[in-house]
Scaffold this motif. Structure first.
Motif, PDB file in Angstrom:
ATOM      1  N   LEU A  59       0.829  -1.213   0.000  1.00  0.00           N
ATOM      2  CA  LEU A  59       0.000   0.000   0.000  1.00  0.00           C
ATOM      3  C   LEU A  59       0.862   1.261   0.000  1.00  0.00           C
ATOM      4  N   TYR A  60       1.956   1.245   0.781  1.00  0.00           N
ATOM      5  CA  TYR A  60       2.870   2.393   0.788  1.00  0.00           C
ATOM      6  C   TYR A  60       3.449   2.615  -0.617  1.00  0.00           C
ATOM      7  N   HIS A  61       3.852   1.535  -1.254  1.00  0.00           N
ATOM      8  CA  HIS A  61       4.435   1.627  -2.597  1.00  0.00           C
ATOM      9  C   HIS A  61       3.405   2.170  -3.593  1.00  0.00           C
ATOM     10  N   LYS A  62       2.167   1.686  -3.474  1.00  0.00           N
ATOM     11  CA  LYS A  62       1.112   2.159  -4.373  1.00  0.00           C
ATOM     12  C   LYS A  62       0.848   3.643  -4.171  1.00  0.00           C
ATOM     13  N   PHE A  63       0.791   4.083  -2.901  1.00  0.00           N
ATOM     14  CA  PHE A  63       0.527   5.494  -2.619  1.00  0.00           C
ATOM     15  C   PHE A  63       1.663   6.379  -3.135  1.00  0.00           C
ATOM     16  N   LYS A  64       2.887   5.898  -3.041  1.00  0.00           N
ATOM     17  CA  LYS A  64       4.031   6.648  -3.561  1.00  0.00           C
ATOM     18  C   LYS A  64       3.920   6.812  -5.076  1.00  0.00           C
ATOM     19  N   GLU A  65       3.537   5.750  -5.781  1.00  0.00           N
ATOM     20  CA  GLU A  65       3.366   5.826  -7.232  1.00  0.00           C
ATOM     21  C   GLU A  65       2.252   6.800  -7.606  1.00  0.00           C
ATOM     22  N   LEU A  66       1.151   6.775  -6.858  1.00  0.00           N
ATOM     23  CA  LEU A  66       0.044   7.696  -7.122  1.00  0.00           C
ATOM     24  C   LEU A  66       0.483   9.146  -6.905  1.00  0.00           C
ATOM     25  N   SER A  67       1.306   9.379  -5.885  1.00  0.00           N
ATOM     26  CA  SER A  67       1.796  10.741  -5.614  1.00  0.00           C
ATOM     27  C   SER A  67       2.707  11.232  -6.729  1.00  0.00           C
ATOM     28  N   LYS A 193       6.413   8.614 -16.097  1.00  0.00           N
ATOM     29  CA  LYS A 193       7.327   7.677 -15.451  1.00  0.00           C
ATOM     30  C   LYS A 193       7.706   6.543 -16.403  1.00  0.00           C
ATOM     31  N   ARG A 194       9.004   6.305 -16.541  1.00  0.00           N
ATOM     32  CA  ARG A 194       9.491   5.251 -17.441  1.00  0.00           C
ATOM     33  C   ARG A 194       8.902   3.883 -17.082  1.00  0.00           C
ATOM     34  N   ILE A 195       8.710   3.642 -15.787  1.00  0.00           N
ATOM     35  CA  ILE A 195       8.236   2.326 -15.358  1.00  0.00           C
ATOM     36  C   ILE A 195       6.708   2.226 -15.335  1.00  0.00           C
ATOM     37  N   SER A 198       1.028   3.911 -17.875  1.00  0.00           N
ATOM     38  CA  SER A 198      -0.290   4.496 -17.632  1.00  0.00           C
ATOM     39  C   SER A 198      -0.209   5.977 -17.251  1.00  0.00           C
ATOM     40  N   SER A 199       0.996   6.453 -16.897  1.00  0.00           N
ATOM     41  CA  SER A 199       1.159   7.865 -16.544  1.00  0.00           C
ATOM     42  C   SER A 199       1.274   8.748 -17.779  1.00  0.00           C
ATOM     43  N   ALA A 200       1.363   8.136 -18.963  1.00  0.00           N
ATOM     44  CA  ALA A 200       1.479   8.892 -20.215  1.00  0.00           C
ATOM     45  C   ALA A 200       0.091   9.146 -20.796  1.00  0.00           C
ATOM     46  N   PRO A 201      -0.182  10.358 -21.265  1.00  0.00           N
ATOM     47  CA  PRO A 201      -1.497  10.654 -21.846  1.00  0.00           C
ATOM     48  C   PRO A 201      -1.688   9.970 -23.192  1.00  0.00           C
TER      49      PRO A 201
END
Length: 269
Positions: A59-67, A193-195, A198-201
Protein backbone atom coordinates in the motif's frame (compact mmCIF):
# COMPACT_ATOMS: atom_id res chain seq x y z
CA UNK A 1 -4.20 25.89 -30.89
CA UNK A 2 -7.78 27.04 -30.39
CA UNK A 3 -9.43 27.92 -27.10
CA UNK A 4 -11.82 24.96 -27.55
CA UNK A 5 -8.91 22.54 -27.74
CA UNK A 6 -7.19 24.17 -24.77
CA UNK A 7 -10.36 23.88 -22.67
CA UNK A 8 -10.80 20.24 -23.64
CA UNK A 9 -7.24 19.46 -22.55
CA UNK A 10 -7.71 21.24 -19.22
CA UNK A 11 -10.97 19.41 -18.56
CA UNK A 12 -9.38 16.07 -19.47
CA UNK A 13 -6.45 16.68 -17.11
CA UNK A 14 -8.84 17.77 -14.35
CA UNK A 15 -10.84 14.57 -14.71
CA UNK A 16 -7.65 12.51 -14.56
CA UNK A 17 -6.56 14.39 -11.43
CA UNK A 18 -9.94 13.84 -9.76
CA UNK A 19 -9.80 10.11 -10.54
CA UNK A 20 -6.24 9.89 -9.25
CA UNK A 21 -7.10 11.60 -5.96
CA UNK A 22 -9.99 9.21 -5.41
CA UNK A 23 -7.51 6.35 -5.81
CA UNK A 24 -5.20 8.06 -3.31
CA UNK A 25 -8.06 8.46 -0.82
CA UNK A 26 -9.02 4.80 -1.15
CA UNK A 27 -5.41 3.70 -0.70
CA UNK A 28 -4.98 5.94 2.35
CA UNK A 29 -8.13 4.50 3.95
CA UNK A 30 -6.71 1.00 3.55
CA UNK A 31 -3.40 2.10 5.11
CA UNK A 32 -5.20 3.65 8.09
CA UNK A 33 -7.28 0.50 8.59
CA UNK A 34 -4.14 -1.62 8.77
CA UNK A 35 -2.50 0.85 11.15
CA UNK A 36 -5.47 0.62 13.52
CA UNK A 37 -5.52 -3.16 13.29
CA UNK A 38 -1.82 -3.42 14.11
CA UNK A 39 -2.15 -0.99 17.03
CA UNK A 40 -5.29 -2.48 18.58
CA UNK A 41 -4.53 -6.19 18.11
CA UNK A 42 -0.94 -7.05 19.10
CA UNK A 43 -1.81 -10.75 19.06
CA UNK A 44 -2.73 -10.44 15.36
CA UNK A 45 0.68 -8.99 14.64
CA UNK A 46 2.41 -11.90 16.33
CA UNK A 47 0.42 -14.49 14.38
CA UNK A 48 0.48 -12.91 10.93
CA UNK A 49 3.03 -10.12 11.01
CA UNK A 50 4.66 -11.03 7.72
CA UNK A 51 1.36 -11.02 5.84
CA UNK A 52 0.08 -7.76 7.32
CA UNK A 53 3.37 -5.91 7.04
CA UNK A 54 3.76 -7.15 3.48
CA UNK A 55 0.32 -5.77 2.64
CA UNK A 56 1.23 -2.47 4.31
CA UNK A 57 4.43 -2.23 2.24
CA UNK A 58 2.40 -2.79 -0.95
CA UNK A 59 0.00 0.00 0.00
CA UNK A 60 2.87 2.39 0.79
CA UNK A 61 4.43 1.63 -2.60
CA UNK A 62 1.11 2.16 -4.37
CA UNK A 63 0.53 5.49 -2.62
CA UNK A 64 4.03 6.65 -3.56
CA UNK A 65 3.37 5.83 -7.23
CA UNK A 66 0.04 7.70 -7.12
CA UNK A 67 1.80 10.74 -5.61
CA UNK A 68 4.42 10.72 -8.37
CA UNK A 69 1.65 10.61 -10.99
CA UNK A 70 0.04 13.59 -9.25
CA UNK A 71 3.25 15.62 -9.69
CA UNK A 72 3.13 15.10 -13.44
CA UNK A 73 -0.58 15.90 -13.72
CA UNK A 74 -0.41 19.02 -11.54
CA UNK A 75 2.54 20.55 -13.35
CA UNK A 76 1.05 19.77 -16.75
CA UNK A 77 -2.33 21.19 -15.71
CA UNK A 78 -0.69 24.30 -14.28
CA UNK A 79 1.19 24.94 -17.55
CA UNK A 80 -1.97 24.43 -19.63
CA UNK A 81 -4.06 26.78 -17.48
CA UNK A 82 -1.37 29.47 -17.40
CA UNK A 83 -1.05 29.27 -21.19
CA UNK A 84 -4.82 29.50 -21.61
CA UNK A 85 -5.06 32.52 -19.31
CA UNK A 86 -2.21 34.33 -21.07
CA UNK A 87 -3.81 33.62 -24.44
CA UNK A 88 -7.14 34.98 -23.20
CA UNK A 89 -5.49 38.13 -21.86
CA UNK A 90 -3.72 38.74 -25.16
CA UNK A 91 -6.86 38.12 -27.22
CA UNK A 92 -9.05 40.43 -25.19
CA UNK A 93 -6.61 43.23 -24.40
CA UNK A 94 -8.28 45.59 -26.90
CA UNK A 95 -11.80 44.97 -25.55
CA UNK A 96 -13.99 47.37 -23.61
CA UNK A 97 -13.44 48.18 -19.95
CA UNK A 98 -16.41 46.03 -19.02
CA UNK A 99 -14.93 43.06 -20.86
CA UNK A 100 -11.56 43.64 -19.22
CA UNK A 101 -13.13 43.64 -15.76
CA UNK A 102 -15.03 40.45 -16.53
CA UNK A 103 -11.89 38.85 -17.90
CA UNK A 104 -9.93 39.79 -14.78
CA UNK A 105 -12.62 38.22 -12.63
CA UNK A 106 -12.46 35.04 -14.70
CA UNK A 107 -8.68 34.92 -14.32
CA UNK A 108 -8.89 35.48 -10.57
CA UNK A 109 -11.42 32.67 -10.21
CA UNK A 110 -9.28 30.34 -12.30
CA UNK A 111 -6.19 31.06 -10.24
CA UNK A 112 -8.15 30.70 -6.99
CA UNK A 113 -9.45 27.28 -8.03
CA UNK A 114 -5.85 26.22 -8.69
CA UNK A 115 -4.54 27.46 -5.34
CA UNK A 116 -5.03 24.11 -3.62
CA UNK A 117 -3.47 22.27 -6.53
CA UNK A 118 -0.50 24.63 -6.53
CA UNK A 119 0.15 23.92 -2.87
CA UNK A 120 0.12 20.20 -3.57
CA UNK A 121 2.34 20.78 -6.58
CA UNK A 122 4.94 22.56 -4.44
CA UNK A 123 4.82 19.79 -1.86
CA UNK A 124 5.34 17.10 -4.46
CA UNK A 125 7.89 18.85 -6.67
CA UNK A 126 10.65 17.46 -4.46
CA UNK A 127 9.73 14.02 -5.85
CA UNK A 128 11.36 15.07 -9.11
CA UNK A 129 14.83 15.16 -7.53
CA UNK A 130 17.28 13.13 -9.64
CA UNK A 131 14.59 12.70 -12.34
CA UNK A 132 14.98 13.74 -15.97
CA UNK A 133 12.53 16.44 -17.12
CA UNK A 134 11.95 18.65 -20.13
CA UNK A 135 13.31 22.18 -19.54
CA UNK A 136 13.13 25.42 -21.51
CA UNK A 137 16.58 27.02 -21.36
CA UNK A 138 18.36 29.92 -23.02
CA UNK A 139 21.89 28.84 -23.99
CA UNK A 140 24.66 31.46 -23.92
CA UNK A 141 24.65 33.50 -27.11
CA UNK A 142 21.35 32.04 -28.31
CA UNK A 143 18.55 34.30 -29.49
CA UNK A 144 15.77 31.82 -28.77
CA UNK A 145 14.96 29.34 -26.01
CA UNK A 146 15.45 25.61 -26.48
CA UNK A 147 13.78 22.61 -24.90
CA UNK A 148 16.26 19.99 -23.66
CA UNK A 149 16.42 17.01 -21.32
CA UNK A 150 17.93 17.87 -17.92
CA UNK A 151 18.29 16.23 -14.52
CA UNK A 152 16.70 17.84 -11.45
CA UNK A 153 19.21 18.59 -8.69
CA UNK A 154 17.15 20.67 -6.27
CA UNK A 155 13.80 22.44 -5.90
CA UNK A 156 13.56 25.77 -4.04
CA UNK A 157 10.01 25.92 -2.68
CA UNK A 158 10.13 29.61 -1.76
CA UNK A 159 11.43 30.75 -5.15
CA UNK A 160 9.44 28.05 -7.01
CA UNK A 161 12.67 27.38 -8.82
CA UNK A 162 14.44 24.23 -9.98
CA UNK A 163 18.18 23.78 -10.17
CA UNK A 164 18.85 21.41 -13.06
CA UNK A 165 21.85 19.84 -14.80
CA UNK A 166 22.34 19.49 -18.53
CA UNK A 167 24.31 16.25 -18.53
CA UNK A 168 25.28 16.46 -22.21
CA UNK A 169 28.75 18.02 -22.77
CA UNK A 170 28.62 21.37 -24.55
CA UNK A 171 30.55 22.31 -27.66
CA UNK A 172 31.87 25.73 -26.64
CA UNK A 173 35.43 26.93 -27.20
CA UNK A 174 36.61 25.64 -23.83
CA UNK A 175 35.87 22.07 -24.77
CA UNK A 176 32.38 21.87 -23.35
CA UNK A 177 31.08 20.38 -20.15
CA UNK A 178 27.94 19.86 -18.15
CA UNK A 179 25.93 23.01 -17.41
CA UNK A 180 23.61 23.94 -14.56
CA UNK A 181 20.55 26.16 -14.82
CA UNK A 182 18.18 27.71 -12.31
CA UNK A 183 14.70 27.73 -13.83
CA UNK A 184 11.26 28.78 -12.64
CA UNK A 185 8.89 25.83 -12.37
CA UNK A 186 6.89 27.16 -15.34
CA UNK A 187 9.90 26.22 -17.52
CA UNK A 188 9.80 22.58 -16.43
CA UNK A 189 7.58 19.75 -17.71
CA UNK A 190 7.91 16.34 -16.04
CA UNK A 191 8.11 13.29 -18.29
CA UNK A 192 5.79 10.32 -17.72
CA UNK A 193 7.33 7.68 -15.45
CA UNK A 194 9.49 5.25 -17.44
CA UNK A 195 8.24 2.33 -15.36
CA UNK A 196 4.57 3.31 -15.63
CA UNK A 197 3.10 3.63 -19.17
CA UNK A 198 -0.29 4.50 -17.63
CA UNK A 199 1.16 7.87 -16.54
CA UNK A 200 1.48 8.89 -20.21
CA UNK A 201 -1.50 10.65 -21.85
CA UNK A 202 -3.27 9.15 -24.85
CA UNK A 203 -2.79 11.94 -27.38
CA UNK A 204 -5.34 11.96 -30.25
CA UNK A 205 -4.19 11.67 -33.85
CA UNK A 206 -3.08 15.07 -35.15
CA UNK A 207 -2.27 16.45 -31.70
CA UNK A 208 0.91 18.54 -31.51
CA UNK A 209 3.40 17.45 -28.84
CA UNK A 210 6.94 18.15 -27.71
CA UNK A 211 9.18 15.09 -28.07
CA UNK A 212 12.83 14.10 -27.78
CA UNK A 213 14.19 13.65 -31.29
CA UNK A 214 15.70 10.13 -31.63
CA UNK A 215 19.42 10.05 -30.88
CA UNK A 216 19.46 13.47 -29.18
CA UNK A 217 18.57 15.14 -25.87
CA UNK A 218 16.67 18.00 -27.55
CA UNK A 219 12.89 18.29 -27.80
CA UNK A 220 11.07 19.49 -30.91
CA UNK A 221 7.52 20.00 -32.05
CA UNK A 222 5.94 16.87 -33.53
CA UNK A 223 2.53 15.58 -34.61
CA UNK A 224 0.93 12.36 -33.38
CA UNK A 225 0.41 10.02 -36.34
CA UNK A 226 -1.54 7.34 -34.52
CA UNK A 227 -3.62 7.80 -31.37
CA UNK A 228 -2.91 4.22 -30.32
CA UNK A 229 0.55 3.68 -28.88
CA UNK A 230 2.46 0.60 -30.01
CA UNK A 231 1.76 -2.45 -27.88
CA UNK A 232 4.49 -3.86 -25.62
CA UNK A 233 6.73 -0.78 -26.01
CA UNK A 234 4.04 1.92 -25.57
CA UNK A 235 5.94 4.08 -28.08
CA UNK A 236 4.35 6.97 -29.97
CA UNK A 237 4.50 7.26 -33.75
CA UNK A 238 5.34 10.88 -34.57
CA UNK A 239 6.20 13.22 -37.44
CA UNK A 240 8.64 16.00 -36.47
CA UNK A 241 8.33 19.46 -37.99
CA UNK A 242 11.18 20.45 -40.35
CA UNK A 243 12.25 16.81 -40.67
CA UNK A 244 11.61 16.48 -44.40
CA UNK A 245 13.18 13.84 -46.62
CA UNK A 246 14.62 14.83 -50.01
CA UNK A 247 11.19 14.31 -51.58
CA UNK A 248 9.58 16.64 -49.04
CA UNK A 249 7.82 13.91 -47.07
CA UNK A 250 7.98 13.66 -43.28
CA UNK A 251 9.31 10.33 -41.97
CA UNK A 252 7.36 8.68 -39.17
CA UNK A 253 9.58 8.17 -36.14
CA UNK A 254 9.07 6.04 -33.05
CA UNK A 255 9.58 7.83 -29.73
CA UNK A 256 9.29 6.22 -26.25
CA UNK A 257 6.24 7.33 -24.27
CA UNK A 258 8.46 8.65 -21.46
CA UNK A 259 10.07 11.18 -23.82
CA UNK A 260 6.90 12.93 -25.00
CA UNK A 261 4.99 15.79 -23.29
CA UNK A 262 2.13 18.12 -24.27
CA UNK A 263 3.16 21.02 -26.51
CA UNK A 264 3.33 24.25 -24.45
CA UNK A 265 1.25 27.18 -25.69
CA UNK A 266 3.29 29.61 -27.78
CA UNK A 267 6.00 27.10 -28.71
CA UNK A 268 7.84 28.34 -31.80
CA UNK A 269 10.44 25.69 -32.45
Amino acid sequence: MSNTVDTAIILELSRELDKLRKEQESCLLEINKLHKKLQSSPEVVEKSSDELLGKLRELYHKFKELSEKEVILLMTLNNEVDSFILHAVHRRKDGSEQKKKRMKADVDISRLSLAGSMRSQLELAACLKDEQVAARVTPDGAEEDEWIVVKVIHFDREAKEFEVLDEEPGDDEEGGGQRKYKLHMSRIIPFPKRIDPSSAPDFPTGRHVLAVYPGTTALYKATVVNAHRKKKTDDYLLEFDDDEEEDGSLPQRTVPFHKVVPLPEGHRQ
